[in-house]
Design an enzyme around this catalytic site. Structure first.
Site, PDB file in Angstrom:
ATOM      1  N   ASP C  30       0.810  -1.212   0.000  1.00 29.46           N
ATOM      2  CA  ASP C  30       0.000   0.000   0.000  1.00 29.46           C
ATOM      3  C   ASP C  30       0.845   1.263   0.000  1.00 29.46           C
ATOM      4  O   ASP C  30       0.648   2.162  -0.815  1.00 29.46           O
ATOM      5  CB  ASP C  30      -0.924   0.032   1.228  1.00 29.46           C
ATOM      6  CG  ASP C  30      -2.050  -0.975   1.116  1.00 29.46           C
ATOM      7  OD1 ASP C  30      -1.946  -1.928   0.309  1.00 29.46           O
ATOM      8  OD2 ASP C  30      -3.037  -0.824   1.857  1.00 29.46           O
ATOM      9  N   ARG C 112       0.080   6.201  16.876  1.00 30.33           N
ATOM     10  CA  ARG C 112      -0.018   7.206  15.826  1.00 30.33           C
ATOM     11  C   ARG C 112       0.614   8.545  16.180  1.00 30.33           C
ATOM     12  O   ARG C 112       1.254   9.183  15.343  1.00 30.33           O
ATOM     13  CB  ARG C 112      -1.488   7.403  15.433  1.00 30.33           C
ATOM     14  CG  ARG C 112      -2.197   6.146  14.946  1.00 30.33           C
ATOM     15  CD  ARG C 112      -1.354   5.330  14.026  1.00 30.33           C
ATOM     16  NE  ARG C 112      -2.085   4.274  13.341  1.00 30.33           N
ATOM     17  CZ  ARG C 112      -1.489   3.336  12.638  1.00 30.33           C
ATOM     18  NH1 ARG C 112      -0.156   3.278  12.523  1.00 30.33           N
ATOM     19  NH2 ARG C 112      -2.205   2.402  12.031  1.00 30.33           N
ATOM     20  N   ASP C 141      -7.438   6.214  12.085  1.00 33.36           N
ATOM     21  CA  ASP C 141      -6.006   6.495  12.022  1.00 33.36           C
ATOM     22  C   ASP C 141      -5.697   7.764  11.248  1.00 33.36           C
ATOM     23  O   ASP C 141      -4.796   8.520  11.611  1.00 33.36           O
ATOM     24  CB  ASP C 141      -5.265   5.300  11.421  1.00 33.36           C
ATOM     25  CG  ASP C 141      -5.167   4.168  12.428  1.00 33.36           C
ATOM     26  OD1 ASP C 141      -5.139   4.458  13.641  1.00 33.36           O
ATOM     27  OD2 ASP C 141      -5.131   3.005  12.016  1.00 33.36           O
ATOM     28  N   SER C 196      -7.270  -6.701   7.808  1.00 31.94           N
ATOM     29  CA  SER C 196      -6.474  -5.498   7.888  1.00 31.94           C
ATOM     30  C   SER C 196      -5.813  -5.522   9.261  1.00 31.94           C
ATOM     31  O   SER C 196      -6.503  -5.619  10.283  1.00 31.94           O
ATOM     32  CB  SER C 196      -7.393  -4.280   7.736  1.00 31.94           C
ATOM     33  OG  SER C 196      -6.698  -3.108   8.046  1.00 31.94           O
TER      34      SER C 196
END
Lengths: 420, 420, 420, 420
Positions: C30, C112, C141, C196
């Site tokens: 990705d 994050r 996210d 995922s």
């Protein structure tokens, strides 16, 4: 498992299917331009909705203007919502002593959910697939309108012209009006009001222009509903306010409807210079904004409601309400009136008001609302026999306090012992 | 495992070992009777402690009275605590915009922890094993004193005469005074004040007697620190207030000490009829009580502090503070100033004040404190370029609001879909 | 009044001025597609940033891949952030016993802010005007990354390819990869993982595909870090955990660094089938989402931290923390780590941990973390001499309880009297 | 103004007028001694009340013992309150996911209000002026009983023998029993249980003796209701749990009464080693106390209730509940079940449960309750069409997220601009 998805249909499809929109229409310049723009840009059939929520303007002219834009008579809705507004929105909010950021009485915020609800009802009735409003993309009102729309009809299409068009300056708006033969009255031609204003039975607000410098005092000429404290009468006026289940039901012994009560309180407050506010608030959309407000009747209501609660509400219930109030205020300020969390909180708030019955006496004088007495024949929890400084004949055993203090201190004593 | 127990020694043992007590002594009738009673009943050596916290009374006469009771000169403590009171107690409390039950500015509550702390210090210094105070067994003050004592010295013995003796009526007290040659001044002979009062630099309070009927208006003659709004000057007075880290540091450009600031604000507030309150409050010990308060300077401070925060504090930090404020207020009202939870909350409150710098302009007029301007050269978060109703030159993209509303509405739309 | 507006410069201008972007680059498919897309679509010079936060993947291959895309060596950043991650993010969060919606340990949320911070630092260092990430437009996210970016650099340009491009299905992504010679490894060719996933030293998460039906049990083969409780050892394992100021500093007597501690706890938890979670959570962007998580070490930490607090923390401080925890958890879940309100709350939380020192013994067995003992040599507030059911030799006077109860009951008695 | 004072009559007067007391009587040694002591010391006519709340003891023997003490048959009350206990106390509490201090399921706390209520009812029925209980002066139970008594009958006289008599050691109690021919069974003669225990349909608790050292592991032999996880079956057991309005109504498809449900869940939990807890808690009376609990059924209920709420409850409603839960838990723990604030909160909690309908599947295995699936045919708010990682066909517009983030970031960007 429920496999059928809750697809929220794409809006493009709806646009094709249904070309009717319910516009919150004041009859003024801005929403007239929007009306025309919806017709021209979207080729929409427009349904106008004009509500009397106590803003103090004559509304029938809105009908004439709408007709001039070619709106069909059956597509023109003009409703008097004043009683509903006070009974189902203002009063429930005041049951919580609601104040946003310590000062603001939420006069604008509380009117939007009612407008939104009525627009969705009219959309259903007229089979319209869209709704539209005249709020800008910078303010809270767009959020309040649209969260209401979506909560009450998840498939509704929302058109917010201010976020879409390029008429972002007053000049461009006027040019558009000229070009499309939209009547512009004299005051707009002369530059319009120096303020962005909003009014309903609870308040009138001022924003923008001269107020955008928060260090500068607002001009006296701005205020419309109240005299200044300096110009208010030199005589005190007493007022007796009666409550039932947390709502005001009579003034000086006269039983009135909710809208009558607020109207009368506005007159009294306005006369005595009560309810002006000048503040900087935090908008939900992220910036600070300076606003000035006149809430004459609401200011009296808030003071009086706290006073009647002070003798009828249990301490811990009152504190629970106080702890939750800022959250409830934010819900309303941010536009979540129709959300499930507001409804849940309201359930609690309303339950607490069952015994909030009695009367309060206030003194109005040059900007002041002074509570001078309160009582409840049926529900007072004030017990003079306990509270007295005189001999209470055994109603309260002062020795109990020693144990009360000792046990409340215990954890701190143990900790202090450790620290030695 | 720490096996040694934290035994809190029984008090009887301490009584034998140590016969010295530090009394919070005002020099007035009540604490004079207590002084004598401690000497006679407990055969205690009494240390008197008299503090100037701005109550506005001459304190040296307390020394003479103490000497007349045979107190040794080295056992007489008279301290001026005004600066400490405002700097370390009043100011920290106002950083939180602290108000109890929506109205009360906690004038009495905030003074007690300082008295308690100083008594414990003097007890340590004079090797006294006990402390005593003149608060009754019905009120909050006994709790505030004693929670402070215990938190600061877990082994201290506390003597609360009003909970022990039988002098519960004024008549019995006077008889005791007569019998023991305790001087009673004229006003007490004539029945004394019709109110129970307490004063310090933050406020003066009235309770009892005529006030025990909460439906009856307080008499104008009761109020001592403020003129009535009616009698206040007809001219408005402007005042510039400067803040640093949430505390006021100057008035009209003059830099002053904390106590000087509060003193000056009291003068200004008193002159303009500002800061009167008449309310029914919920005591920690369980009953409702009617109190009247004059907090002239504090009322100005509260308004001004909210105003400076309105332009310097982040929205969510401000809301966090608002959500926690009622809890913080209850901690102080209930006497938990010296508790670990108050100290933890204070850490958060103080941290939020780092950027609360700037000035506020208020207008004082007949009971009103009207904020007319506020600014911060260094820390204003007010951004006119964002907030403007005019063209903002791209500072804010109105289209962002559509996504903001859509996602905030999503959960309500999904739920509404289900309901269809 | 500060007249200079805080204009947040329009992004278009910045695009022209600065064509460098810092991409959070994992080396996987990705973000490789994103890298290429940024080069081709935006003609951006890409700086890759790859962080080791304990996800358990070899990172040097990311360097090779970046080189293959023509990234300059000085524009490739690969950092080991494991110690910083645990010390400055995980540990502070666990000081609050933080759990979102009663269950989720916030494993993804807490990583994050660190990535965002480091990206902004690298942008400053490399003079890049933009940052980019690979999070989709549906999840939390993107919010966590971007709120971090904006809070740390208000002028930064953010590129979120998933919200911009049209490669919204896996098929399109693969086609794009093929077309641009982006290497696709075998597992992606075969359809990729059915989930995922996200991993770091605190947890691994699974979403999507088979999990999108919340009524169906997750497959055993999905779980990667823990054995199932059924397959865990039949023998109990004891573990001694030592805390200093609320953080773990040693395990079974061995002093370790923060990352070493969490690594070791993950091994132990994984071995004993500890820390699996299967839940439906409420995303900040408005929908419900089913997620499965493995947080083996974190699950042990949470239990142990509550246990050490249970003997070292004052009751009211502990309750204050508990009351604020859900709010703090939401701040982190929603992406507000770098917000002023999180920082203010952290100040309070950290202040409460000063005396959270001592040890806890837990028993690990087939999914269970069982606390069996806890003590603090220096800071225990547990006082066996007070708590004992045996004779306490006067440490506690049971008669005190009568007064304690009487005063706590008073308001309810008065109300009940009224009701009679 | 209501001038008639709410005098709470002095107790001495009541004692003379009414010499009948309702004792919460278990039939065991302690309450038998109390029975005798009430007869001898106070010359009271004793009414015994013995309730079956699921403690698992045969109750008819209490009748025989009471008769032996000369209690009149009409003064002996033995009630089966199990259904009322679960339906009106346990279930309402679990609607809030109630946990005290992060761990304790409030098994003892929730039974006391029911006992108190029934005692007051019997007092009314038998015209008794007093009630009595066997709780000590150090614990929470005295508070829970007595706050209930006072809230339900403000004039009731409360006799708490443990706070009045001098039988504070077990030895003295046995001597008193011997002297008064109170039968002492073998286990008491041998020193009695090493623990102070309490049991009802929700839990069994252990305190005291060996547990007074919180660093030492509880002995395996202590636990009575559950096997250890080690000894639990090696096979997993699945269980389907159905909810209506937040309450469990069926297990594995069988519709059962509330008490039947909890009984069955206790069997299942006990069999699989579920629901043991070992903790140090903070008592309302001020000290820390170590307690061990077995709550097998409650532990399953809590997990399952959170799971059904996870798909049926709106996010903000769920968060509101989570924020209020610790406060609600403290109300129950501290004994305020019958307070107005608990009743107000319950109104909110119950309102939120209207749509909490559906089923949850859990897996029971060696101490673990693992949620593996949940669904609601009628009220699921989980929308796979929105949440999917696959193409959602326009159900959600990812571009909306950009605006959402931008506006949520705005205040932080403005602040960061200032800081530059």
């Amino acid at each position: 498992m429920n496999k059928s998805s809750l697809i929220i249909h794409t809006e493009k499809i709806e646009m094709i299917e249904n070309k009717k929109v319910v516009l919150a229409y004041s009859g003024g310049l801005d929403t007239s331009v929007i009306l025309k723009w919806l017709q021209d840009t979207y080729q929409y059939e427009v349904v106008t909705f004009t509500a009397d929520i106590g803003q103090g303007e004559e509304l029938e002219s809105a009908r004439n203007k709408a007709l001039q834009f070619g709106i069909k008579p059956e597509n023109i809705f003009i409703d008097d919502l004043r009683e509903e507004f006070v009974r189902d929105f203002v009063f429930p909010m005041f049951r919580a002593n609601t104040v946003y950021e310590g000062e603001y009485l939420l006069g604008t915020s509380i009117a939007r959910p009612l407008i939104a609800k009525r627009q969705i009802e009219i959309a259903r009735q007229t089979n319209a697939g869209a709704v539209s409003h005249g709020a800008t993309g910078k303010g809270n009102d767009q959020v309040r309108f649209e969260l209401g729309y979506y909560a009450l009809n998840p498939n509704i299409r929302v058109i917010a012209p201010w976020r879409e068009w390029d008429l972002l300056s007053r000049e461009k708006l006027m040019t558009y009006a000229d070009k499309h033969n939209i009547p512009v009255d004299m005051k707009h031609k002369q530059g319009g009001s120096p303020y962005s204003m909003d009014a309903n039975l609870l308040h009138i607000s001022y924003e923008g222009r001269h107020l955008e410098n928060p260090s500068a005092e607002a001009e006296e000429s701005m205020w419309r509903w109240t005299v200044s404290p300096e110009q208010a009468p030199d005589e005190v006026e007493y007022l007796d306010i009666e409550f039932e289940r947390g709502d005001i039901v009579s003034l000086n012994g006269s039983r009135l409807t909710p809208a009558q009560i607020l109207t009368r309180l506005n007159q009294l407050g306005g006369k005595h210079g009560i309810g002006r506010l000048d503040l900087v608030e935090n908008r939900y959309v992220g910036m600070k904004s300076r606003g000035c407000y006149e809430t004459p009747g609401g200011t009296i209501m808030l003071k009086a409601h706290r006073a009647i609660e002070s003798i009828t509400l249990d301490r811990e219930v009152a504190h629970l309400k106080d702890d939750l109030m800022p959250r409830y205020a934010s819900m309303i300020y941010n536009g979540y009136w129709w959300s499930p969390e507001r409804i849940s909180l309201q359930t609690l708030i309303d339950q607490t008001q069952q015994k909030v019955n009695g009367w309060v006496r206030v003194k109005l004088y040059k900007g002041n609302v002074i509570v001078v007495g309160r009582d409840s024949r049926t529900d007072s929890l004030f017990d003079p026999g306990i509270a007295t400084f005189e001999d209470d004949k055994g109603a309260y055993d002062q020795k109990d306090a020693a144990g009360f203090i000792k046990l409340n201190a215990l954890r701190m004593r143990i900790a202090a012992k450790k620290g030695q």
